[in-house]
Design an enzyme around this catalytic site. Sequence first.
Site, PDB file in Angstrom:
ATOM      1  N   PHE A   1       0.609  -6.336 -10.057  1.00  0.00           N
ATOM      2  CA  PHE A   1       1.397  -7.012  -9.023  1.00  0.00           C
ATOM      3  C   PHE A   1       0.987  -8.471  -8.855  1.00  0.00           C
ATOM      4  O   PHE A   1       1.836  -9.360  -8.780  1.00  0.00           O
ATOM      5  CB  PHE A   1       1.241  -6.288  -7.682  1.00  0.00           C
ATOM      6  CG  PHE A   1       1.990  -4.990  -7.629  1.00  0.00           C
ATOM      7  CD1 PHE A   1       3.369  -4.975  -7.515  1.00  0.00           C
ATOM      8  CD2 PHE A   1       1.326  -3.784  -7.696  1.00  0.00           C
ATOM      9  CE1 PHE A   1       4.068  -3.779  -7.474  1.00  0.00           C
ATOM     10  CE2 PHE A   1       2.014  -2.579  -7.654  1.00  0.00           C
ATOM     11  CZ  PHE A   1       3.395  -2.580  -7.542  1.00  0.00           C
ATOM     12  N   GLY A   2      -0.331  -8.733  -8.814  1.00  0.00           N
ATOM     13  CA  GLY A   2      -0.802 -10.093  -8.579  1.00  0.00           C
ATOM     14  C   GLY A   2      -0.563 -10.998  -9.775  1.00  0.00           C
ATOM     15  O   GLY A   2      -0.001 -12.091  -9.638  1.00  0.00           O
TER      16      GLY A   2
ATOM     17  N   GLU B   1       0.685  11.726  -0.071  1.00  0.00           N
ATOM     18  CA  GLU B   1       1.958  11.717  -0.814  1.00  0.00           C
ATOM     19  C   GLU B   1       1.947  12.774  -1.925  1.00  0.00           C
ATOM     20  O   GLU B   1       2.934  13.482  -2.134  1.00  0.00           O
ATOM     21  CB  GLU B   1       2.224  10.311  -1.367  1.00  0.00           C
ATOM     22  CG  GLU B   1       2.499   9.316  -0.238  1.00  0.00           C
ATOM     23  CD  GLU B   1       2.865   7.910  -0.707  1.00  0.00           C
ATOM     24  OE1 GLU B   1       2.516   7.561  -1.837  1.00  0.00           O
ATOM     25  OE2 GLU B   1       3.514   7.188   0.072  1.00  0.00           O
TER      26      GLU B   1
ATOM     27  N   ASP C   1      -6.532  -6.619  -5.698  1.00  0.00           N
ATOM     28  CA  ASP C   1      -7.594  -5.626  -5.470  1.00  0.00           C
ATOM     29  C   ASP C   1      -8.969  -6.104  -5.928  1.00  0.00           C
ATOM     30  O   ASP C   1      -9.984  -5.529  -5.542  1.00  0.00           O
ATOM     31  CB  ASP C   1      -7.266  -4.321  -6.240  1.00  0.00           C
ATOM     32  CG  ASP C   1      -6.172  -3.520  -5.577  1.00  0.00           C
ATOM     33  OD1 ASP C   1      -5.616  -3.987  -4.560  1.00  0.00           O
ATOM     34  OD2 ASP C   1      -5.864  -2.422  -6.075  1.00  0.00           O
TER      35      ASP C   1
ATOM     36  N   GLN D   1       1.421  -5.648  -1.501  1.00  0.00           N
ATOM     37  CA  GLN D   1       1.916  -6.873  -0.865  1.00  0.00           C
ATOM     38  C   GLN D   1       0.874  -7.986  -0.860  1.00  0.00           C
ATOM     39  O   GLN D   1       1.210  -9.159  -1.050  1.00  0.00           O
ATOM     40  CB  GLN D   1       2.374  -6.582   0.574  1.00  0.00           C
ATOM     41  CG  GLN D   1       3.842  -6.213   0.680  1.00  0.00           C
ATOM     42  CD  GLN D   1       4.750  -7.261   0.046  1.00  0.00           C
ATOM     43  OE1 GLN D   1       4.566  -8.463   0.199  1.00  0.00           O
ATOM     44  NE2 GLN D   1       5.738  -6.803  -0.689  1.00  0.00           N
TER      45      GLN D   1
END
Length: 441
Positions: A15-16, A176, A305, A321
């Site tokens: 993501f980053g 989940e 992270d 996010q």
Amino acid sequence: MSEAVPRVVIVGGGFGGLAAARAQRKTNAEVVLIDRQNHHLFQPLLYQVATSVLNPGQIASPIREILRKQRNTTVLLGEVTGVDVDRRCVFFDAVDRSGIAVEYDYLILATGASHSYFGHDEFAQSAPGLKSLADAVSIRNRVLLAFEEAETEEDPRLHRDLLTFVLVGAGPTGVEMAGALAELVSNALRSEFRRIDPTSARIILIDAGSRVLATFSEKLSAAARRRLEKLGVEVRLGHGVDHIDADGVVVGGERIASKTVIWTAGVAPSPAGTWLKAATDRAGRVRVQPDLTVTGHPEIFVLGDTASLDRDGHPLPGVAQVAIQQGRYAGTLIHRRIGRKPTPPPFRYFDKGNLAVVGKGFAVLQSGRVGLSGFLAWMAWAAVHLEFLAQSSLRVSVFVQWVWTYLTGQRGSRLIVNHRGSATDDPRTPLVSQHRSMRVR
Ligand SMILES: Cc1cc2nc3c(=O)[nH]c(=O)nc-3n(C[C@H](O)[C@H](O)[C@H](O)COP(=O)(O)OP(=O)(O)OC[C@H]3O[C@@H](n4cnc5c(N)ncnc54)[C@H](O)[C@@H]3O)c2cc1C
């Protein structure tokens, strides 16, 4: 900085790293993105691959394909092994060669996190974690194989061990997974076996804390727990696991026999702090400045992270996010520095809220002081997850699959891949002797 076009090396296409690369699409720089996987993975939906809702190809896309229109960016497949901050170069092992050096003018490290067994790495053998596509497929194999093994097992006493699934860690991933497993046994598998009753499966969720989803409000975590129990999940809180082996777990002195234990607890950051010899927090994440650079190195950024940055005295959470917003920030800052434009103010995280889904049609949503649980939260969860999938083709495919699963209860991918070659994939001791006879109705 060199006179030629500056080179920005990004390590990690999660993501980053991906957000950082995209933010530099118009930068007058040579951007080099190195990842050890050829794909960008949407980790929040890994549990749906592990529980047969989605196929691996529905939550991951080749990084090369995502960035194909970005002419200034080169994608390299390789595992980074170190950084020489004085020579400004990164070392990586490619498919056929090791120790390749790439020089940089700017470096972005966005290498994510891995599992932490809190000092008990021996648990990994019996309790795999969920971090990569390979992990998800391996867990899917184990779960589906447990039902297959039970169907052929003559001794009913062993059915219970085979059909007991233990999840260690009641954070979002554990909750989940537990909800999705409960739905799998009560809907998809219900009518497909003749010698066992899949709905007799036990799903046990264990956590040392006093509530599930500890980062949500007490009200929402109580709602999630009630929902899990309604789905048939046994929630055991207040005791961590003392021991895990091939025959199950020991919790608070009690042994629970199980052939399938899944680790959904801690995470450990990548070794970026060691590569840089930089200050880290207690968890091993690199301490970064408010502009996401490492102290004394305005050319090195650490994100997501792998990084540790406080907001109001607390470290930012390890969520997608944070990584996306930090990636955009670092990419924009480098773009502006290279273009000799004023740089943006220090990074500020905009918290859009947290979501966790608990089985079909139910989620909890926490945004600041606002909390919501139930179907509306589930709709929000679905919309947010579709929005952040990397490509529109995946959005369409996942949406269609979800609608199908919602309406029919059927799962998208129930294949046991590599069944014959599963000796390395599934280290469980077979319970059934090959030469025993079997009664078939
Ligand atoms: C099962 C699971 C469920 C999750 N659910 C949610 C959720 O619902 N909502 C949410 O917000 N967050 C969730 N998260 C957390 C979220 O996925 C992470 O916070 C986010 O992925 C962090 O982004 P990143 O860019 O820092 O790292 P990542 O997205 O993990 O990307 C790291 C990249 O670096 C690459 N890499 C690592 N080491 C090397 C190396 N040495 N050399 C080359 N490449 C390397 C990896 O291959 C990977 O592509 C979940 C995580 C997991 C594991």
